[in-house]
Design a protein around this motif. Structure first.
Motif, PDB file in Angstrom:
ATOM      1  N   GLY A   1      -2.143  11.222   7.687  1.00 40.62           N
ATOM      2  CA  GLY A   1      -1.902  12.557   7.123  1.00 40.62           C
ATOM      3  C   GLY A   1      -0.460  12.718   6.666  1.00 40.62           C
ATOM      4  N   ALA A   2       0.461  12.239   7.504  1.00 38.39           N
ATOM      5  CA  ALA A   2       1.882  12.341   7.153  1.00 38.39           C
ATOM      6  C   ALA A   2       2.194  11.509   5.909  1.00 38.39           C
ATOM      7  N   LEU A   3       1.556  10.344   5.801  1.00 41.13           N
ATOM      8  CA  LEU A   3       1.819   9.474   4.640  1.00 41.13           C
ATOM      9  C   LEU A   3       1.253  10.070   3.354  1.00 41.13           C
ATOM     10  N   ILE A   4       0.135  10.771   3.480  1.00 43.56           N
ATOM     11  CA  ILE A   4      -0.425  11.428   2.290  1.00 43.56           C
ATOM     12  C   ILE A   4       0.550  12.506   1.805  1.00 43.56           C
ATOM     13  N   GLN A   5       1.110  13.242   2.745  1.00 38.63           N
ATOM     14  CA  GLN A   5       2.097  14.272   2.379  1.00 38.63           C
ATOM     15  C   GLN A   5       3.364  13.641   1.801  1.00 38.63           C
ATOM     16  N   TRP A   6       3.768  12.525   2.406  1.00 39.85           N
ATOM     17  CA  TRP A   6       5.024  11.875   1.991  1.00 39.85           C
ATOM     18  C   TRP A   6       4.916  11.284   0.579  1.00 39.85           C
ATOM     19  N   GLY A   7       3.742  10.829   0.231  1.00 37.86           N
ATOM     20  CA  GLY A   7       3.616  10.065  -1.015  1.00 37.86           C
ATOM     21  C   GLY A   7       3.556  10.878  -2.285  1.00 37.86           C
ATOM     22  N   ARG A   8       4.199  12.036  -2.315  1.00 37.34           N
ATOM     23  CA  ARG A   8       4.171  12.855  -3.535  1.00 37.34           C
ATOM     24  C   ARG A   8       5.453  12.624  -4.343  1.00 37.34           C
ATOM     25  N   PHE A   9       5.483  11.545  -5.092  1.00 32.06           N
ATOM     26  CA  PHE A   9       6.647  11.241  -5.934  1.00 32.06           C
ATOM     27  C   PHE A   9       6.163  11.127  -7.381  1.00 32.06           C
ATOM     28  N   PRO A  10       6.503  12.082  -8.221  1.00 30.65           N
ATOM     29  CA  PRO A  10       6.017  12.032  -9.603  1.00 30.65           C
ATOM     30  C   PRO A  10       6.376  10.716 -10.304  1.00 30.65           C
ATOM     31  N   ASP A  11       7.567  10.191  -9.999  1.00 31.85           N
ATOM     32  CA  ASP A  11       7.996   8.958 -10.666  1.00 31.85           C
ATOM     33  C   ASP A  11       7.669   7.707  -9.856  1.00 31.85           C
TER      34      ASP A  11
ATOM     35  N   ILE B   1       0.838  -1.208   0.000  1.00 34.76           N
ATOM     36  CA  ILE B   1       0.000   0.000   0.000  1.00 34.76           C
ATOM     37  C   ILE B   1       0.875   1.261   0.000  1.00 34.76           C
ATOM     38  N   LEU B   2       2.006   1.186   0.677  1.00 34.16           N
ATOM     39  CA  LEU B   2       2.898   2.357   0.745  1.00 34.16           C
ATOM     40  C   LEU B   2       3.603   2.628  -0.581  1.00 34.16           C
ATOM     41  N   THR B   3       3.691   1.614  -1.426  1.00 32.37           N
ATOM     42  CA  THR B   3       4.337   1.791  -2.729  1.00 32.37           C
ATOM     43  C   THR B   3       3.532   2.792  -3.562  1.00 32.37           C
ATOM     44  N   VAL B   4       4.237   3.800  -4.046  1.00 36.34           N
ATOM     45  CA  VAL B   4       3.576   4.898  -4.767  1.00 36.34           C
ATOM     46  C   VAL B   4       3.702   4.677  -6.273  1.00 36.34           C
ATOM     47  N   PRO B   5       2.580   4.545  -6.972  1.00 32.66           N
ATOM     48  CA  PRO B   5       2.677   4.413  -8.430  1.00 32.66           C
ATOM     49  C   PRO B   5       3.110   5.738  -9.078  1.00 32.66           C
ATOM     50  N   ALA B   6       3.700   5.642 -10.240  1.00 34.74           N
ATOM     51  CA  ALA B   6       4.119   6.859 -10.953  1.00 34.74           C
ATOM     52  C   ALA B   6       2.897   7.675 -11.374  1.00 34.74           C
ATOM     53  N   HIS B   7       3.074   8.971 -11.380  1.00 35.73           N
ATOM     54  CA  HIS B   7       2.033   9.911 -11.839  1.00 35.73           C
ATOM     55  C   HIS B   7       0.706   9.742 -11.073  1.00 35.73           C
ATOM     56  N   GLU B   8       0.796   9.520  -9.792  1.00 40.11           N
ATOM     57  CA  GLU B   8      -0.416   9.327  -8.996  1.00 40.11           C
ATOM     58  C   GLU B   8      -1.027  10.686  -8.657  1.00 40.11           C
ATOM     59  N   ALA B   9      -2.307  10.824  -8.906  1.00 39.60           N
ATOM     60  CA  ALA B   9      -2.996  12.086  -8.590  1.00 39.60           C
ATOM     61  C   ALA B   9      -3.350  12.120  -7.097  1.00 39.60           C
ATOM     62  N   ASP B  10      -3.797  13.297  -6.632  1.00 37.55           N
ATOM     63  CA  ASP B  10      -4.071  13.480  -5.199  1.00 37.55           C
ATOM     64  C   ASP B  10      -5.151  12.523  -4.679  1.00 37.55           C
ATOM     65  N   LEU B  11      -6.247  12.416  -5.417  1.00 41.04           N
ATOM     66  CA  LEU B  11      -7.371  11.614  -4.932  1.00 41.04           C
ATOM     67  C   LEU B  11      -7.001  10.122  -4.821  1.00 41.04           C
ATOM     68  N   PRO B  12      -6.417   9.539  -5.864  1.00 45.25           N
ATOM     69  CA  PRO B  12      -5.995   8.138  -5.727  1.00 45.25           C
ATOM     70  C   PRO B  12      -4.985   7.937  -4.603  1.00 45.25           C
ATOM     71  N   ARG B  13      -4.133   8.955  -4.379  1.00 49.66           N
ATOM     72  CA  ARG B  13      -3.149   8.825  -3.308  1.00 49.66           C
ATOM     73  C   ARG B  13      -3.853   8.755  -1.948  1.00 49.66           C
ATOM     74  N   MET B  14      -4.834   9.624  -1.759  1.00 55.50           N
ATOM     75  CA  MET B  14      -5.563   9.617  -0.485  1.00 55.50           C
ATOM     76  C   MET B  14      -6.329   8.298  -0.310  1.00 55.50           C
ATOM     77  N   GLU B  15      -6.869   7.822  -1.432  1.00 51.60           N
ATOM     78  CA  GLU B  15      -7.615   6.554  -1.386  1.00 51.60           C
ATOM     79  C   GLU B  15      -6.679   5.391  -1.020  1.00 51.60           C
ATOM     80  N   ARG B  16      -5.496   5.416  -1.626  1.00 53.67           N
ATOM     81  CA  ARG B  16      -4.520   4.352  -1.357  1.00 53.67           C
ATOM     82  C   ARG B  16      -4.110   4.363   0.114  1.00 53.67           C
ATOM     83  N   VAL B  17      -3.766   5.542   0.609  1.00 56.01           N
ATOM     84  CA  VAL B  17      -3.307   5.646   1.999  1.00 56.01           C
ATOM     85  C   VAL B  17      -4.441   5.284   2.966  1.00 56.01           C
ATOM     86  N   ALA B  18      -5.669   5.604   2.598  1.00 58.19           N
ATOM     87  CA  ALA B  18      -6.808   5.302   3.483  1.00 58.19           C
ATOM     88  C   ALA B  18      -6.955   3.800   3.727  1.00 58.19           C
TER      89      ALA B  18
END
Lengths: 164, 158
Positions: free
Chosen positions: A90-100, A46-63
């Motif tokens: 909240g911290a994980l949502i902020q952390w998960g901003r990796f374009p790649d 779940i913590l693995t961040v896909p490339a080009h992830e938008a804000d909403l999917p990121r919040m959904e993933r972290v949730a």
């Protein structure tokens, strides 16, 4: 009189079948340690961040992590601390901003069940975070408790490999 | 089948078994294969596969200047760093120069340097001070510091 000799092929096949059955029993036999490992691997996934992830999917993933964390979780990462599940999410949502994107893996996972408490366990692992151009690794101690039949993380703390 | 096992299948199978056993012994107990990632050991190591010799310190202790593998929770992920400080020494960094007991350390492996500073620390009887060769990167992004002897898995072969 029937022939009672057993062919070599039959013996080899029986042995192979026995090994396969033993392996299947080992893999699927209910075992708390294996259940905890699977839960932690789910968290890494779940913590693995896909490339080009938008804000909403990121919040959904972290949730999705809500199911894996205790409400009164206590996390310490270096000098930073989070003392509730919402703070951690909240911290994980902020952390998960990796374009790649980044890949999170828990390596060298060692799970220990608490012999004095049936619903407590701990894990020691290396969290490896691999990005497109970077790689980072941190040791961590994780505490888990069983709540409503599910193992959840109640605490986590990074450990410095090299100290100053 | 003949192409796969050759003219003498029995000898081929024995050779294969010996090869597999040798690989298990060498890579399981003597040399730890390491895929090099990250930039902290540039320019010495920029990638590729290397090995840590687990037996390098069997009969003699680690030496200053050795590039070593340092275990984390296990050996699945390791740090590769260079030993700059030996047990009992005082180690500090002044304007990018590593100081050992107040004297500057000559480091031929270090080609990239920025102005790092670190207050002096004293190493315990079982502690080594380890840093990567790339001092051109920001200090806060570079993992370095003290490690106990027990964390050092072995010396890098190449």
């Amino acid at each position: 009189m029937p022939d009672s000799r057993v062919s070599l092929g039959t013996v080899v096949l029986s042995l192979v079948a026995a090994v396969v059955v033993a392996a299947l029993v080992y893999v699927f036999w209910p075992n708390e340690e294996r259940i905890i490992r699977a839960r932690l691997m789910d968290i890494a996934s779940i913590l693995t961040v896909p490339a080009h992830e938008a804000d909403l999917p990121r919040m959904e993933r972290v949730a999705h992590l809500r199911d894996y964390l205790a409400s009164d979780i206590h996390v310490r990462y270096g000098s930073q601390e989070a003392t509730t599940r919402d703070m951690v999410l909240g911290a994980l949502i902020q952390w998960g901003r990796f374009p790649d994107g980044v890949k999170v893996e828990f390596v060298d996972l060692q799970v220990t069940l608490d012999p004095s408490r049936a619903n407590a366990a701990s894990a020691y692992l290396t969290a490896k975070i691999t990005g497109r151009d970077s790689v980072d690794a941190r040791e961590a101690d994780v505490r888990l408790t069983r709540s409503d039949g599910k193992w959840v993380v109640s605490g986590a703390e990074t450990r410095e490999t090299l100290t100053r | 089948m003949r192409i796969l096992l050759g003219a003498n299948p029995r000898a081929t199978l024995i050779r294969a078994a010996v090869l597999i056993a040798a690989a298990i012994v060498v890579f399981g107990y003597i040399l730890l294969p390491i895929r090099m990632e990250g930039i902290s050991m540039l320019p010495t190591y920029s990638g590729g596969i290397n090995f840590a010799n687990r037996y390098a310190y069997r009969w003699s202790p680690p030496q200053r200047g050795d590039a070593v593998a340092v275990r984390m929770a296990g050996e699945g992920v390791v740090f590769v760093k260079r030993i700059v400080g030996m047990p009992g020494e005082r180690v500090g960094i002044e304007v990018g120069v590593v100081m050992i007991n107040g004297e500057p350390l000559i480091e031929p492996h270090v080609l990239y340097k920025t102005l790092w500073n670190m207050p002096e620390v004293t190493l315990g009887p079982d502690e080594y001070f380890l840093i990567g060769d790339n001092r051109g990167m920001p200090m806060k992004n570079h993992d370095f510091g003290k490690a106990s002897r027990g964390r050092i898995i072995g010396k890098m072969v190449f």
